[in-house]
Scaffold this active site. Structure first.
Site, PDB file in Angstrom:
ATOM      1  N   HIS A 154      10.178  28.613 -20.745  1.00 63.62           N
ATOM      2  CA  HIS A 154       9.255  27.903 -20.069  1.00 63.62           C
ATOM      3  C   HIS A 154       7.830  28.757 -19.659  1.00 63.62           C
ATOM      4  O   HIS A 154       7.775  30.036 -19.883  1.00 63.62           O
ATOM      5  CB  HIS A 154       9.499  26.992 -18.705  1.00 63.62           C
ATOM      6  CG  HIS A 154      10.065  27.952 -17.749  1.00 63.62           C
ATOM      7  ND1 HIS A 154       9.351  28.887 -16.937  1.00 63.62           N
ATOM      8  CD2 HIS A 154      11.295  28.085 -16.936  1.00 63.62           C
ATOM      9  CE1 HIS A 154       9.938  29.724 -15.975  1.00 63.62           C
ATOM     10  NE2 HIS A 154      11.168  29.190 -16.085  1.00 63.62           N
ATOM     11  N   CYS A 162      16.006  32.113 -16.808  1.00 67.25           N
ATOM     12  CA  CYS A 162      15.261  31.602 -17.613  1.00 67.25           C
ATOM     13  C   CYS A 162      14.413  32.777 -18.530  1.00 67.25           C
ATOM     14  O   CYS A 162      14.251  33.983 -17.959  1.00 67.25           O
ATOM     15  CB  CYS A 162      14.396  30.625 -17.357  1.00 67.25           C
ATOM     16  SG  CYS A 162      15.058  29.150 -16.451  1.00 67.25           S
TER      17      CYS A 162
END
Length: 490
Positions: A154, A162
């Site tokens: 992202h 992430c």
């Protein structure tokens, strides 16, 4: 499934030199101020021209490959001959944790492994600008009891498990993926790897607790390097297998079916592995007595701390492990790790003590008050007049009631009364008590005492002399003074 097309090109691919990675990170020419729709954003003319020069259709399939240690994300795209070439290489803005797979929710580890990404895993409404769900946990992760949610690629440059990019990078990656799906690609393969699995890198990390896991991933990496096509991935016996032919079925937790590697692939792998083994032996010899120190996330962040200046608090870039880590002598690393473990133990002990204190005091709202000292209090000493102190006259002492130099008179302790005194007549006892109350204490001396002038005084003195003398504290006496009723007498 038989890998007809893959095998047909494997031998030729093995003879070709591998694609040389572009060491310079690509500069994304995306102006977010001009982006009116994140979902419908069209790739810039510059990148479209690059695809045309590389014989790539705009909507041809892509593959994503991540290397944690180097901190890069690569986009590979199929050309006209259905071989993949690297189209883009981006610097990952932030990834959390250390090298190694994600195991459980909250461990801050970013996933490692092979993950298929379908169109449904694209999120255009992410709180982190745009997001692509990695698909963790996949069938391998589930078979091995690994779990976690919302592991993404992202934007926003902030990570907690992430792979986080800048918003500009994410806009381009999202558009490349969208176009590939439009061209008919069913799933985009994500290869999330700890580092480029070269002989030197594998030798450098041979002492890592994750080395067995990485050795299992390596055949998938090797076969992509040989064929330049994403490998076919299956899971059986809780492990990855790549490009295997079989008439049976694969079960992640079941026994692997009878399977085989195509002959042409075997030949390509034999040539590839021969060179790899030679290089590994040389690297091991060169690194003899040395070990790689894997830096923590905090240490990686420290080397790029200046990048956060002037940015939002959520902006949290992390440096690469190559920049923050280092080769060390085995003995030095052991000492460093022992010291780190010791500090961790101290930290845990402090946390436990604090938790217990908070519990006992109800977070500081009920602080216990120390109890009174059970030992007896010390006996207060009578004040002794200091030499040279100013003395007051009788009238000053008698009528003075306040002031800094007011004298505090302590009541005299009653002398013990013996049985003989108790047997005296009442009148005599009363006279003795009155004499004791009015008489001025006299120092004990061998000097002759003057006889009283009158009979009453003589009787009082006789009674006093007859009474037993109690033990008295030796106190400095004032000079003998005449009673005030004698001031005007003889």
């Amino acid at each position: 499934m038989r890998l007809t097309h893959l095998v047909a090109t494997a031998a030729i691919a093995a003879l070709l030199s591998s694609c040389t990675a572009n060491e310079a990170m690509d500069t994304v020419d995306v102006d977010l101020k001009k982006v009116s729709s994140k979902v419908n954003y069209q790739l810039s003319g510059k990148i479209v021209q690059k695809m045309q020069a590389m014989s790539m259709a705009k909507d041809s399939p892509i593959m994503l490959r991540i290397f944690k240690e180097e901190g890069v994300l690569e986009v590979w795209k199929a050309n006209a001959s259905n071989r993949y070439e690297m189209l883009r290489q981006y610097k990952i803005c932030a990834w959390s944790g250390k090298l190694g797979p994600k195991v459980k929710e909250g461990d801050r580890q970013a996933p490692e492994g092979f993950y298929p990404i379908s169109p449904g895993q694209m999120n255009p409404n992410s709180s982190y600008y745009l997001a692509i769900n990695t698909g963790f946990p996949n069938r391998f992760d589930q078979a091995n009891g690994r779990f976690g949610t919302n592991l993404m690629i992202h934007g926003a440059c902030s990570s907690s498990g992430c792979y986080s990019m800048t918003d500009e990078q994410m806009q381009e990656i999202f558009a490349l993926s969208r176009d590939a799906y439009k061209g008919g690609q069913q799933a985009i393969q994500l290869q999330a790897l700890p580092f480029r699995m070269t002989a030197e890198n594998m030798a450098r990390h041979k002492n890592s607790p994750n080395i067995d896991f990485w050795n299992m991933l390596k055949p998938g990496y090797d076969q992509f390097e040989i064929t330049k096509r994403p490998p076919e991935v299956n899971i059986c016996e809780k492990k990855y297998v790549f490009n295997q032919q079989t008439d049976g079925k694969f079960s992640p937790t079941g026994q692997c079916p009878a399977m085989s590697t195509p002959a042409t692939m075997q030949g390509a792998l034999a040539s590839y592995n021969k060179k790899y083994n030679d290089d590994y032996a040389k690297a091991t010899k060169k690194l003899d007595g040395m070990v790689w120190y894997e830096p923590s996330e905090a240490e990686r962040k420290a080397i790029v701390a200046k990048q956060r200046v002037g940015k939002e608090l959520a902006y949290a870039p992390t440096g690469t492990s190559l920049d923050a880590g280092k080769l060390m002598k085995v003995a030095d690393l052991e000492k460093q790790e022992a010291r780190r473990a010791e500090l961790e133990e101290v930290k845990k002990a402090i946390e436990i003590q604090k938790a217990e204190l908070d519990k006992s005091t109800k977070n500081g709202k009920n602080v216990p008050v120390p109890s009174e000292n059970p030992l007896p209090k010390p006996v207060q000493q009578a004040a002794v007049e200091q030499p040279g102190a100013a003395r007051k006259g009788f009238w000053g002492s008698l009528f003075s009631k306040s002031g800094a130099d007011a004298q505090q008179l302590e009541p005299a302790a009653a002398a013990p009364i013996d049985a003989a005194q108790e047997q005296r007549p009442a009148g005599q006892k009363q006279a003795v008590q009155q004499a004791a109350a009015t008489a001025t204490p006299q120092p004990v001396t061998t000097a002759t005492v003057k006889k009283p002038a009158d009979a009453a005084a003589a009787q009082t003195a006789a009674a006093t002399e007859a009474a037993p003398v109690a033990e008295q504290a030796v106190v400095e006496q004032q000079p003998k003074k005449r009673p005030f009723w004698k001031l005007w007498g003889n």
